[in-house]
Motif scaffolding. Structure first.
Motif, PDB file in Angstrom:
ATOM      1  N   THR A  13      -0.464   0.090   1.394  1.00 32.75           N
ATOM      2  CA  THR A  13      -0.092   1.487   1.178  1.00 32.75           C
ATOM      3  C   THR A  13      -1.301   2.266   0.677  1.00 32.75           C
ATOM      4  O   THR A  13      -1.863   1.941  -0.366  1.00 32.75           O
ATOM      5  CB  THR A  13       1.053   1.594   0.147  1.00 32.75           C
ATOM      6  N   PRO A  14      -1.717   3.285   1.427  1.00 36.17           N
ATOM      7  CA  PRO A  14      -2.862   4.078   0.967  1.00 36.17           C
ATOM      8  C   PRO A  14      -2.485   4.891  -0.268  1.00 36.17           C
ATOM      9  O   PRO A  14      -1.315   5.212  -0.486  1.00 36.17           O
ATOM     10  CB  PRO A  14      -3.163   4.980   2.159  1.00 36.17           C
ATOM     11  N   GLY A  15      -3.475   5.240  -1.041  1.00 33.51           N
ATOM     12  CA  GLY A  15      -3.197   5.974  -2.273  1.00 33.51           C
ATOM     13  C   GLY A  15      -2.553   5.043  -3.271  1.00 33.51           C
ATOM     14  O   GLY A  15      -2.875   3.864  -3.350  1.00 33.51           O
ATOM     15  N   LYS A  16      -1.630   5.534  -4.056  1.00 36.87           N
ATOM     16  CA  LYS A  16      -0.841   4.722  -4.983  1.00 36.87           C
ATOM     17  C   LYS A  16      -1.728   3.860  -5.882  1.00 36.87           C
ATOM     18  O   LYS A  16      -1.629   2.645  -5.905  1.00 36.87           O
ATOM     19  CB  LYS A  16       0.180   3.843  -4.255  1.00 36.87           C
ATOM     20  N   ARG A  17      -2.621   4.512  -6.592  1.00 37.70           N
ATOM     21  CA  ARG A  17      -3.512   3.790  -7.508  1.00 37.70           C
ATOM     22  C   ARG A  17      -3.913   4.699  -8.660  1.00 37.70           C
ATOM     23  O   ARG A  17      -3.700   5.895  -8.613  1.00 37.70           O
ATOM     24  CB  ARG A  17      -4.741   3.288  -6.768  1.00 37.70           C
ATOM     25  N   SER A  18      -4.491   4.101  -9.672  1.00 35.05           N
ATOM     26  CA  SER A  18      -4.923   4.869 -10.837  1.00 35.05           C
ATOM     27  C   SER A  18      -6.132   5.731 -10.480  1.00 35.05           C
ATOM     28  O   SER A  18      -6.733   5.579  -9.421  1.00 35.05           O
ATOM     29  CB  SER A  18      -5.294   3.917 -11.976  1.00 35.05           C
TER      30      SER A  18
END
Length: 84
Positions: A13-18
């Motif tokens: 899943t792209p994105g979804k990070r700190s």
């Protein structure tokens, strides 16, 4: 009692990070969620009256929402009203 554990987003899943930390690294959401799910499952599995299910294969690949929904529905049919 039957409990379904769903970690949400998978590895692809792209994105979804700190945000980027000062050391240049980031914490991906799936990594954090997987650690939490593993700990919860270990704790729940100590109770012989609880049965846990995971919506993800051990490969950490993404599983679509529609496929996770199918798993929930299948588990609900097997467990009647015992699914949280």
């Amino acid at each position: 009692m039957h409990i379904i554990l769903d970690r949400g987003h998978g590895i692809d899943t792209p994105g979804k990070r700190s945000k980027v930390w000062p050391n240049g690294k980031q914490l991906r959401e799936w990594v954090f969620n997987e650690c939490v799910i593993v700990k919860i499952k270990q704790w729940l599995d100590q109770n012989p009256n609880l049965f846990t299910y995971s919506t993800y294969p051990k490969t950490f690949n993404d599983v679509s929402v529609s496929n996770r929904k199918k798993l929930y529905e299948r588990a609900a049919r097997l467990c009647k009203d015992d699914v949280l």
